[in-house]
Design an enzyme around this catalytic site. Sequence first.
Site, short mmCIF file in Angstrom:
data_model
loop_
_atom_site.label_atom_id
_atom_site.label_comp_id
_atom_site.label_asym_id
_atom_site.label_seq_id
_atom_site.Cartn_x
_atom_site.Cartn_y
_atom_site.Cartn_z
N GLU A 1 -1.62 -8.63 4.30
CA GLU A 1 -1.45 -8.98 5.81
C GLU A 1 -2.75 -9.03 6.34
O GLU A 1 -2.86 -9.83 7.40
CB GLU A 1 -0.54 -7.73 6.44
CG GLU A 1 -1.16 -6.84 6.89
CD GLU A 1 -1.41 -5.85 5.72
OE1 GLU A 1 -1.07 -5.91 4.68
OE2 GLU A 1 -1.94 -4.56 6.15
N CYS B 1 0.70 -1.26 -0.14
CA CYS B 1 -0.10 0.03 -0.14
C CYS B 1 0.89 1.40 -0.14
O CYS B 1 1.45 1.54 -0.93
CB CYS B 1 -1.11 -0.05 1.16
SG CYS B 1 -2.60 1.08 0.80
N HIS C 1 -3.85 -5.19 0.79
CA HIS C 1 -3.22 -5.39 2.23
C HIS C 1 -3.24 -7.06 2.24
O HIS C 1 -4.23 -7.30 3.04
CB HIS C 1 -4.28 -4.80 3.10
CG HIS C 1 -3.80 -3.13 3.15
ND1 HIS C 1 -2.85 -2.89 4.28
CD2 HIS C 1 -4.38 -2.18 2.73
CE1 HIS C 1 -2.62 -1.35 4.12
NE2 HIS C 1 -3.55 -1.16 3.21
#
Length: 240
Positions: free
Chosen positions: A214, A110, A212
């Site tokens: 994660e 990001c 994202h």
Amino acid sequence: MSPIIAIVAHTDKNRFDMPAVSIPTAYTQAVEKAGGIPLILPFTGNSDLLPRMAAHADGFLFPGGFDMDPAYFNEAPLPELGRVNRELDVFQVAAFETAMEMKKPVLGICRGAQLINVALGGSLFQDIASQFGEPVLDHMQKQIHFGTDHPVEITRGSRLFGMFGSGIMVNSRHHQSVKDPGAGLRITAKSPDGVVEALEHTALPIDLVQWHPELMMLGNQAMAPLFSAFVRSCKGGSAV
Ligand SMILES: [Mn+2]
């Protein structure tokens, strides 16, 4: 031996309204799940410390966060620009340059992807919705969640293609995106509306994603190949 992955932290206010080192634990957990040892690299504002700090890491993860100061790509701020932190930009760009000089693997997520693109001389859309020029998907989903929001089409022959094939669903929480790729970077994924969603360096182990992974890792294993490949590439590095 498990590689040490430096996660380049942000600063933010803590619950006592004091400036604090900040990194969502989703990043440290994703690195650990993939077999890496997460280590927080704090913001200090003193870039001279970076070579010694960086020597302890086998790879670097640049996480999501604030908007980039558009002065980096010679633009005045638009009204739609979000929060920027010039000191953090300077320190994190220096951290990236340190990692690149050491030829250590880098994963940008990001803001991390945007920052690295800009550090390599590229530019950004300061605000996709008002600047892109074509109708776009809602890339700035209000809710951070572990599911997915839109597909991306992946470029054949890219490292990302090797992990996921021609396409995959990703989440989306960004209002900026890459406009012109920086030196040595090529686009490896776009959403159906044409927004750049991933890039890779053609000569160095630098991989950038706009979504994202994660957070997706908190829900399922769809993004495990990305973190596993990153941690594996860091094993070649030399820790102190
Ligand atoms: Mn998106």
